[in-house]
Design an enzyme around this catalytic site. Structure first.
Site, PDB file in Angstrom:
ATOM      1  N   CYS A 185       1.140-135.319  18.370  1.00 60.88           N
ATOM      2  CA  CYS A 185       2.282-135.063  17.500  1.00 60.88           C
ATOM      3  C   CYS A 185       2.806-133.657  17.754  1.00 60.88           C
ATOM      4  O   CYS A 185       2.046-132.709  17.932  1.00 60.88           O
ATOM      5  CB  CYS A 185       1.863-135.201  16.038  1.00 60.88           C
ATOM      6  SG  CYS A 185       1.390-136.889  15.574  1.00 60.88           S
ATOM      7  N   GLY A 186       4.113-133.517  17.774  1.00 61.36           N
ATOM      8  CA  GLY A 186       4.719-132.212  17.926  1.00 61.36           C
ATOM      9  C   GLY A 186       4.910-131.774  19.362  1.00 61.36           C
ATOM     10  O   GLY A 186       5.446-130.701  19.606  1.00 61.36           O
TER      11      GLY A 186
END
Length: 294
Positions: free
Chosen positions: A121-122
């Site tokens: 994520c990210g």
């Protein structure tokens, strides 16, 4: 093929095509499944990664994985690989833990896998591409290889003809490394695994242990699709051409463009798509028209 396959009883249902049929024959038989077991990779006492794989060629798998992670790039970086002791419930050695030892002074990650090889994520696509670019030890862009289009189109068939484990199970992927010469393509190494990425790592690991990196003048042909991770592995090994029988992803094409790798998809014998690096595709080697559309 001990541990490569497992036999299991199956119930085979034969339908006659009639939706109204209340009875249908059932046959009881044995089927052969491709084995799948975890493999833990350790650096000394530190557990670095666990991958699910088809047992066999495990040292090649670990060596290729380490190249793909950007940890090693030369045969001299890797001092040794060994199986650690481990037993299953029946007291049998599992051969499911491999410890890698490296030459002194080689910088190693403290914990965990490099972030750009996993779905985190990210992390955006451009960040992932930049991380791979900074890790490259060999540049596919510098390779002057050109591959006749008919030779390139025949690689899936050559790959399939050599897939012994797939013939038994129908349940594994394959990666084949081909050396391109004046008279066609020579299969240097083929590996099969339930994981397409593992099959690629096994091929690259074989090449590292043979002292063949960077793999200039070669084509990596894979079954299935071409993902970002496969382009990453090919680029880090210095492979100039990656071909797949199915489609690439958008990020795979972006990474191929950034690293100078030629990316081929939907290679089906009589046609293929070149998504990046079309300058490496040469006119047919054969004089006869084989119906390849480019």
């Amino acid at each position: 093929m001990a541990r490569l396959t497992q036999r299991r009883k199956v119930h085979r249902y034969l339908l006659d095509g009639s939706a109204a049929a209340l009875e249908f024959p059932v046959r009881h038989r044995e089927d052969v499944l491709a084995a799948e077991e975890p493999l833990e990779i350790r650096f000394g006492n530190m557990s670095f990664a666990v991958t699910m794989r088809t047992p066999g060629d495990d040292f090649d798998l670990v060596a290729g994985f380490l190249v793909s992670e950007g940890i090693i790039s030369n045969q001299s970086d890797l001092v040794s690989l060994r199986f650690c002791s481990g037993e299953d419930e029946q007291g049998r050695q599992t051969f499911n833990v491999v410890e890698a030892q490296f030459r002194g002074g080689l910088p190693l990650p403290e914990t965990g896998r490099h972030v750009y090889t996993s779905s985190s994520c990210g992390i955006c696509g451009s960040t992932s591409i930049e991380a791979v670019r900074k890790t490259l030890n060999y540049s596919p862009r510098e390779d002057s290889l050109r591959v006749p289009v008919d030779v390139l189109a025949r690689l899936p068939e050559q790959l399939r003809e050599a897939q012994a484990l797939f013939d038994k199970t129908g349940g594994v992927h394959a990666a084949g490394l081909f050396k391109i010469g004046s008279d066609g393509a020579e299969l240097l190494c083929l590996r099969e695994d339930v994981g397409r990425h593992n099959a690629v790592d096994k091929v690259i690991g074989w090449a590292l242990r043979e002292g063949l990196l960077p793999l200039r003048g070669t084509v990596l042909q894979v079954s299935g699709r071409a993902s970002f991770e496969l382009v990453q592995k090919a680029a880090l090994a210095g492979i100039p051409v990656l071909a797949a029988v199915s489609a690439p992803s958008s990020l795979a094409a972006d990474l191929a463009d950034e690293t100078g790798l030629t990316l081929v998809g939907f290679s089906r014998g009589k046609s293929l798509n070149v998504y990046v690096g079309e300058e490496r595709v040469a006119p047919p080697l054969a004089t006869a028209d084989i119906g390849v559309n480019i």
